[in-house]
Design an enzyme around this catalytic site. Structure first.
Site, PDB file in Angstrom:
ATOM      1  N   ASN A 161     -10.247  -3.180  -6.798  1.00  0.00           N
ATOM      2  CA  ASN A 161      -9.482  -2.343  -7.436  1.00  0.00           C
ATOM      3  C   ASN A 161      -9.928  -1.731  -8.954  1.00  0.00           C
ATOM      4  O   ASN A 161      -9.518  -0.967  -9.533  1.00  0.00           O
ATOM      5  CB  ASN A 161      -7.968  -2.687  -7.556  1.00  0.00           C
ATOM      6  CG  ASN A 161      -7.366  -2.430  -6.470  1.00  0.00           C
ATOM      7  OD1 ASN A 161      -6.237  -3.071  -6.144  1.00  0.00           O
ATOM      8  ND2 ASN A 161      -7.785  -1.703  -5.405  1.00  0.00           N
TER       9      ASN A 161
ATOM     10  N   ARG B 148      -5.160  -2.612   8.671  1.00  0.00           N
ATOM     11  CA  ARG B 148      -6.318  -3.420   8.416  1.00  0.00           C
ATOM     12  C   ARG B 148      -5.678  -4.213   7.182  1.00  0.00           C
ATOM     13  O   ARG B 148      -4.717  -4.311   6.616  1.00  0.00           O
ATOM     14  CB  ARG B 148      -7.490  -2.574   7.738  1.00  0.00           C
ATOM     15  CG  ARG B 148      -7.200  -1.663   6.476  1.00  0.00           C
ATOM     16  CD  ARG B 148      -8.199  -0.792   6.447  1.00  0.00           C
ATOM     17  NE  ARG B 148      -7.515   0.459   5.349  1.00  0.00           N
ATOM     18  CZ  ARG B 148      -8.022   0.376   4.243  1.00  0.00           C
ATOM     19  NH1 ARG B 148      -8.554  -0.621   3.642  1.00  0.00           N
ATOM     20  NH2 ARG B 148      -7.654   1.309   3.334  1.00  0.00           N
TER      21      ARG B 148
ATOM     22  N   ASP C  78       0.799  -1.139  -0.053  1.00  0.00           N
ATOM     23  CA  ASP C  78       0.059   0.106   0.063  1.00  0.00           C
ATOM     24  C   ASP C  78       0.962   1.195  -0.120  1.00  0.00           C
ATOM     25  O   ASP C  78       2.057   1.372   0.638  1.00  0.00           O
ATOM     26  CB  ASP C  78      -0.962   0.049   1.228  1.00  0.00           C
ATOM     27  CG  ASP C  78      -2.003   1.096   1.121  1.00  0.00           C
ATOM     28  OD1 ASP C  78      -2.453   1.432   0.082  1.00  0.00           O
ATOM     29  OD2 ASP C  78      -2.495   1.457   2.318  1.00  0.00           O
TER      30      ASP C  78
ATOM     31  N   ARG D  56     -11.158   1.701  -9.745  1.00  0.00           N
ATOM     32  CA  ARG D  56     -10.133   2.925  -9.854  1.00  0.00           C
ATOM     33  C   ARG D  56     -10.428   3.630 -11.244  1.00  0.00           C
ATOM     34  O   ARG D  56     -10.810   2.876 -12.217  1.00  0.00           O
ATOM     35  CB  ARG D  56      -8.777   2.425  -9.708  1.00  0.00           C
ATOM     36  CG  ARG D  56      -8.641   2.089  -8.470  1.00  0.00           C
ATOM     37  CD  ARG D  56      -6.966   1.702  -7.998  1.00  0.00           C
ATOM     38  NE  ARG D  56      -6.765   1.369  -6.692  1.00  0.00           N
ATOM     39  CZ  ARG D  56      -5.481   1.119  -6.216  1.00  0.00           C
ATOM     40  NH1 ARG D  56      -4.528   1.593  -6.972  1.00  0.00           N
ATOM     41  NH2 ARG D  56      -5.116   0.883  -4.927  1.00  0.00           N
TER      42      ARG D  56
ATOM     43  N   HIS E 298       2.665   3.736  -8.705  1.00  0.00           N
ATOM     44  CA  HIS E 298       2.776   2.248  -9.012  1.00  0.00           C
ATOM     45  C   HIS E 298       4.038   1.782  -9.781  1.00  0.00           C
ATOM     46  O   HIS E 298       4.470   0.797  -9.577  1.00  0.00           O
ATOM     47  CB  HIS E 298       1.283   2.000  -9.970  1.00  0.00           C
ATOM     48  CG  HIS E 298       0.285   2.353  -9.311  1.00  0.00           C
ATOM     49  ND1 HIS E 298       0.022   1.953  -7.949  1.00  0.00           N
ATOM     50  CD2 HIS E 298      -0.677   3.142  -9.640  1.00  0.00           C
ATOM     51  CE1 HIS E 298      -1.282   2.412  -7.683  1.00  0.00           C
ATOM     52  NE2 HIS E 298      -1.784   3.233  -8.551  1.00  0.00           N
TER      53      HIS E 298
ATOM     54  N   GLY F 186       0.266   5.469  -4.463  1.00  0.00           N
ATOM     55  CA  GLY F 186      -0.139   6.894  -4.770  1.00  0.00           C
ATOM     56  C   GLY F 186       0.208   8.072  -3.807  1.00  0.00           C
ATOM     57  O   GLY F 186       0.141   9.087  -4.126  1.00  0.00           O
TER      58      GLY F 186
ATOM     59  N   SER G 201      -7.617  -5.669   4.694  1.00  0.00           N
ATOM     60  CA  SER G 201      -8.253  -5.395   3.171  1.00  0.00           C
ATOM     61  C   SER G 201      -8.305  -6.640   2.468  1.00  0.00           C
ATOM     62  O   SER G 201      -8.102  -6.800   1.413  1.00  0.00           O
ATOM     63  CB  SER G 201      -7.380  -4.468   2.424  1.00  0.00           C
ATOM     64  OG  SER G 201      -7.200  -3.202   3.162  1.00  0.00           O
TER      65      SER G 201
ATOM     66  N   ARG H   8      -0.046   9.488  -9.681  1.00  0.00           N
ATOM     67  CA  ARG H   8      -0.212   8.267  -9.164  1.00  0.00           C
ATOM     68  C   ARG H   8       0.392   7.271  -9.948  1.00  0.00           C
ATOM     69  O   ARG H   8       0.930   6.277  -9.199  1.00  0.00           O
ATOM     70  CB  ARG H   8      -1.919   8.114  -8.876  1.00  0.00           C
ATOM     71  CG  ARG H   8      -2.271   8.734  -7.920  1.00  0.00           C
ATOM     72  CD  ARG H   8      -3.784   8.301  -7.664  1.00  0.00           C
ATOM     73  NE  ARG H   8      -4.069   7.205  -7.188  1.00  0.00           N
ATOM     74  CZ  ARG H   8      -4.054   6.526  -6.050  1.00  0.00           C
ATOM     75  NH1 ARG H   8      -3.844   7.354  -5.218  1.00  0.00           N
ATOM     76  NH2 ARG H   8      -4.179   5.124  -6.005  1.00  0.00           N
TER      77      ARG H   8
END
Length: 222
Positions: free
Chosen positions: A62, A185, A14, A65, A31, A17, A187, A27
């Site tokens: 995802n 978390r 994570d 997005r 990646h 971005g 996720s 962003r």
């Protein structure tokens, strides 16, 4: 260390971005740097007592997005699965976990499917660490798929029958789960395999995550 004793480390990668935003970059640049850092982490991981490294590349959620961002991420995954020469040099076997390509809900494009199949085939004989990439993956979707298969075969729904029908039954239980970028978390990642895992949270974004961070995560399992 015997393969059965070597660690399974799972990473929720994570913060790409946010890494880019902090540098006034698009962003997509975050990646790109995240994919490059995964290659760096793989090179470090093969020197540690890690038998399995599983990374969350792209989730079932995802797809919502922005389209341009999704296209960029798809291209990066094609590049990742195309790193066969380097993986073979490192004696790394690559695997994939996600919604089966023939599933009505699967959304993995054909060109990424081809890259995945080729990488798995071209690294199949490697005997070192196994790198598993979760793509079009969700833990709840995996469990629902397993339960449906068990019931379709008329078997009782038990922990044993569920495990046999997971996307990748050979994937061992996770020893340590890493979550970068300060989020606390999991996720929807490896809900079954990670049930008993230690969890290492770090404020470092994924592009910043390095060998020292990996060592701190590994220490939790010792």
């Amino acid at each position: 260390m015997e393969e059965s004793q070597r660690l399974h480390v799972a990473c929720i990668m994570d913060g790409n971005g946010r890494w880019a935003a902090a540098r006034d970059l698009p962003r997509t640049e975050g990646h790109t740097e995240g994919e490059e850092n995964l290659a760096r982490i793989v090179r470090v991981a093969v020197t540690r007592d890690i038998g399995w490294l599983t990374v969350f590349g792209f989730s079932t959620e995802n797809w919502v997005r922005p389209r341009a961002e999704v296209r960029h991420i798809l291209g990066l995954h094609e590049k990742l699965f195309g790193r066969v020469k380097e993986l073979n040099e490192l004696n790394v076997r690559i695997q994939w976990i996600g919604r089966p390509f023939d599933s009505p809900s699967a959304r993995t494009p054909k060109y990424v499917q081809r890259a995945i199949r080729k990488a798995i085939n071209d690294t199949a004989s490697n005997t070192g660490m196994t790198l598993t990439v979760a793509f079009d993956y969700g833990g709840r979707a995996e469990l629902m798929s397993a339960v449906r298969q068990v019931r379709a075969q008329g078997q009782p729904v038990t922990p044993e029958t569920i495990e046999k029908h997971l996307y990748l039954p050979e994937l061992p239980p996770v020893d340590v789960m890493v979550r970068t970028s300060g989020e606390l978390r999991v996720s929807n990642f490896l809900l079954w395999q990670g049930a008993g895992a230690k969890i290492h949270f770090t404020d470092a974004s994924w592009p910043e995550f390095d060998g020292a961070d990996l060592d701190r995560a590994i220490a939790l399992a010792r």
